[in-house]
Design a protein around this motif. Sequence first.
Motif, PDB file in Angstrom:
ATOM      1  N   VAL A 187     -58.516  78.913 -33.446  1.00  0.00           N
ATOM      2  CA  VAL A 187     -57.737  79.117 -34.049  1.00  0.00           C
ATOM      3  C   VAL A 187     -55.744  78.869 -34.393  1.00  0.00           C
ATOM      4  N   PRO A 188     -55.783  77.964 -34.562  1.00  0.00           N
ATOM      5  CA  PRO A 188     -54.067  77.241 -34.267  1.00  0.00           C
ATOM      6  C   PRO A 188     -53.129  78.090 -34.774  1.00  0.00           C
ATOM      7  N   LEU A 189     -52.311  78.515 -33.470  1.00  0.00           N
ATOM      8  CA  LEU A 189     -50.997  79.243 -33.971  1.00  0.00           C
ATOM      9  C   LEU A 189     -50.165  79.406 -35.758  1.00  0.00           C
ATOM     10  N   GLU A 190     -49.936  77.585 -35.735  1.00  0.00           N
ATOM     11  CA  GLU A 190     -49.280  77.926 -36.799  1.00  0.00           C
ATOM     12  C   GLU A 190     -49.920  78.187 -37.908  1.00  0.00           C
ATOM     13  N   PHE A 191     -51.730  78.227 -38.018  1.00  0.00           N
ATOM     14  CA  PHE A 191     -51.918  79.204 -38.954  1.00  0.00           C
ATOM     15  C   PHE A 191     -52.293  80.372 -38.949  1.00  0.00           C
ATOM     16  N   LYS A 192     -51.921  81.127 -37.835  1.00  0.00           N
ATOM     17  CA  LYS A 192     -52.652  82.433 -37.436  1.00  0.00           C
ATOM     18  C   LYS A 192     -50.958  83.090 -38.445  1.00  0.00           C
ATOM     19  N   GLU A 193     -50.193  81.925 -38.826  1.00  0.00           N
ATOM     20  CA  GLU A 193     -48.844  82.611 -39.575  1.00  0.00           C
ATOM     21  C   GLU A 193     -49.124  82.366 -40.947  1.00  0.00           C
ATOM     22  N   LEU A 194     -49.815  82.043 -41.083  1.00  0.00           N
ATOM     23  CA  LEU A 194     -50.388  82.482 -42.662  1.00  0.00           C
ATOM     24  C   LEU A 194     -51.910  82.975 -42.749  1.00  0.00           C
ATOM     25  N   PHE A 195     -52.057  83.310 -41.949  1.00  0.00           N
ATOM     26  CA  PHE A 195     -53.410  84.287 -41.729  1.00  0.00           C
ATOM     27  C   PHE A 195     -53.060  85.288 -42.787  1.00  0.00           C
ATOM     28  N   ASP A 196     -52.093  86.411 -42.324  1.00  0.00           N
ATOM     29  CA  ASP A 196     -51.768  87.614 -43.602  1.00  0.00           C
ATOM     30  C   ASP A 196     -51.603  87.017 -45.025  1.00  0.00           C
ATOM     31  N   SER A 197     -50.977  85.956 -45.300  1.00  0.00           N
ATOM     32  CA  SER A 197     -50.938  85.767 -46.959  1.00  0.00           C
ATOM     33  C   SER A 197     -52.020  84.920 -47.207  1.00  0.00           C
ATOM     34  N   THR A 198     -52.927  84.598 -46.885  1.00  0.00           N
ATOM     35  CA  THR A 198     -53.964  83.854 -46.961  1.00  0.00           C
ATOM     36  C   THR A 198     -55.655  83.992 -47.032  1.00  0.00           C
ATOM     37  N   ILE A 199     -56.184  84.397 -45.936  1.00  0.00           N
ATOM     38  CA  ILE A 199     -57.323  85.057 -46.497  1.00  0.00           C
ATOM     39  C   ILE A 199     -57.789  86.602 -45.926  1.00  0.00           C
ATOM     40  N   VAL A 200     -56.062  87.242 -46.171  1.00  0.00           N
ATOM     41  CA  VAL A 200     -56.283  88.896 -46.259  1.00  0.00           C
ATOM     42  C   VAL A 200     -55.785  89.048 -47.469  1.00  0.00           C
ATOM     43  N   VAL A 201     -55.508  88.494 -48.268  1.00  0.00           N
ATOM     44  CA  VAL A 201     -55.046  88.381 -49.583  1.00  0.00           C
ATOM     45  C   VAL A 201     -56.080  87.847 -50.253  1.00  0.00           C
ATOM     46  N   ALA A 202     -56.607  87.291 -50.118  1.00  0.00           N
ATOM     47  CA  ALA A 202     -58.165  86.878 -51.048  1.00  0.00           C
ATOM     48  C   ALA A 202     -59.303  87.614 -50.595  1.00  0.00           C
ATOM     49  N   VAL A 203     -59.303  88.436 -49.845  1.00  0.00           N
ATOM     50  CA  VAL A 203     -60.219  89.553 -49.804  1.00  0.00           C
ATOM     51  C   VAL A 203     -59.560  90.606 -51.170  1.00  0.00           C
ATOM     52  N   GLY A 213     -59.329  93.818 -33.836  1.00  0.00           N
ATOM     53  CA  GLY A 213     -58.089  93.844 -34.839  1.00  0.00           C
ATOM     54  C   GLY A 213     -58.505  94.261 -35.931  1.00  0.00           C
ATOM     55  N   LEU A 214     -59.718  93.190 -36.302  1.00  0.00           N
ATOM     56  CA  LEU A 214     -59.831  92.894 -37.641  1.00  0.00           C
ATOM     57  C   LEU A 214     -60.906  94.416 -37.889  1.00  0.00           C
ATOM     58  N   ILE A 215     -61.565  94.516 -37.276  1.00  0.00           N
ATOM     59  CA  ILE A 215     -62.162  95.608 -37.436  1.00  0.00           C
ATOM     60  C   ILE A 215     -61.419  97.076 -37.503  1.00  0.00           C
ATOM     61  N   SER A 216     -60.540  96.868 -37.183  1.00  0.00           N
ATOM     62  CA  SER A 216     -59.482  98.182 -36.950  1.00  0.00           C
ATOM     63  C   SER A 216     -58.756  98.057 -38.024  1.00  0.00           C
ATOM     64  N   TYR A 217     -58.062  96.280 -38.999  1.00  0.00           N
ATOM     65  CA  TYR A 217     -57.718  96.387 -39.473  1.00  0.00           C
ATOM     66  C   TYR A 217     -58.860  97.397 -41.213  1.00  0.00           C
ATOM     67  N   VAL A 218     -59.815  96.283 -40.968  1.00  0.00           N
ATOM     68  CA  VAL A 218     -60.888  96.902 -41.777  1.00  0.00           C
ATOM     69  C   VAL A 218     -60.974  98.237 -42.513  1.00  0.00           C
ATOM     70  N   THR A 275     -67.106  94.486 -47.574  1.00  0.00           N
ATOM     71  CA  THR A 275     -67.777  92.819 -47.649  1.00  0.00           C
ATOM     72  C   THR A 275     -67.361  92.149 -46.125  1.00  0.00           C
ATOM     73  N   VAL A 276     -65.597  92.565 -46.174  1.00  0.00           N
ATOM     74  CA  VAL A 276     -65.731  91.698 -44.346  1.00  0.00           C
ATOM     75  C   VAL A 276     -65.729  92.809 -43.266  1.00  0.00           C
ATOM     76  N   LEU A 277     -66.482  93.576 -43.659  1.00  0.00           N
ATOM     77  CA  LEU A 277     -66.976  94.861 -42.677  1.00  0.00           C
ATOM     78  C   LEU A 277     -68.448  94.657 -42.315  1.00  0.00           C
ATOM     79  N   ALA A 278     -68.816  93.771 -43.262  1.00  0.00           N
ATOM     80  CA  ALA A 278     -69.980  93.678 -43.082  1.00  0.00           C
ATOM     81  C   ALA A 278     -70.394  92.354 -42.947  1.00  0.00           C
ATOM     82  N   ALA A 279     -69.507  91.488 -42.730  1.00  0.00           N
ATOM     83  CA  ALA A 279     -69.320  90.073 -42.374  1.00  0.00           C
ATOM     84  C   ALA A 279     -69.106  90.605 -40.949  1.00  0.00           C
ATOM     85  N   LEU A 280     -68.713  91.007 -40.640  1.00  0.00           N
ATOM     86  CA  LEU A 280     -67.971  91.306 -39.263  1.00  0.00           C
ATOM     87  C   LEU A 280     -69.311  91.794 -38.428  1.00  0.00           C
ATOM     88  N   VAL A 281     -69.973  92.977 -38.795  1.00  0.00           N
ATOM     89  CA  VAL A 281     -71.156  93.600 -38.353  1.00  0.00           C
ATOM     90  C   VAL A 281     -72.405  92.382 -38.307  1.00  0.00           C
TER      91      VAL A 281
END
Length: 171
Positions: free
Chosen positions: A72-88, A116-121, A152-158
Amino acid sequence: MLSKYLIISFGVLKACILYILRVGVTDQMTEPTQRGFLVFLGKQLESSDVTPSMKIAALRTLSYTLKTLGEVPLEFKELFDSTIVVAVSHSSQLVRIEAALALRVLAEVDPTCVGGLISYVVTTLSASRDNVSFEKGSNLKIELDSLNGQTTVLAALVSISPKLPLGYPAR
């Protein structure tokens, strides 16, 4: 009967577009270009004039590009919250599913983020569950969409746990 054929035709068209994006575009890129492409896809997901079908294609291409890169490139991590997390929490169920699958790929590519993802979800799921009120009228659908997206995210992570080198985090 015609609508059935239109739905099938749309599905075939979407599959063709995704194939072209994978084979004709992503696989032909160098690693630095793929990193930039991830950022471009992230910015497309942030755009307000993107249709659900475009979001699905962007998320699927994003997942494929992450897998191809293997990191996961660092420059993408900056967009992570405003992209994938919002799409959830998107109103379209298909976008929520595709976002959950993208998070699963993210966890597969970078297993250190699983805790971190499981904790967040789990935190968001608990907050969403506590906030859902049947007296909120039109906001109820938005809250239920968010709740559905988090589960759905929790199921995907499991589902990715057998592939994780260290399994689930202890917490």
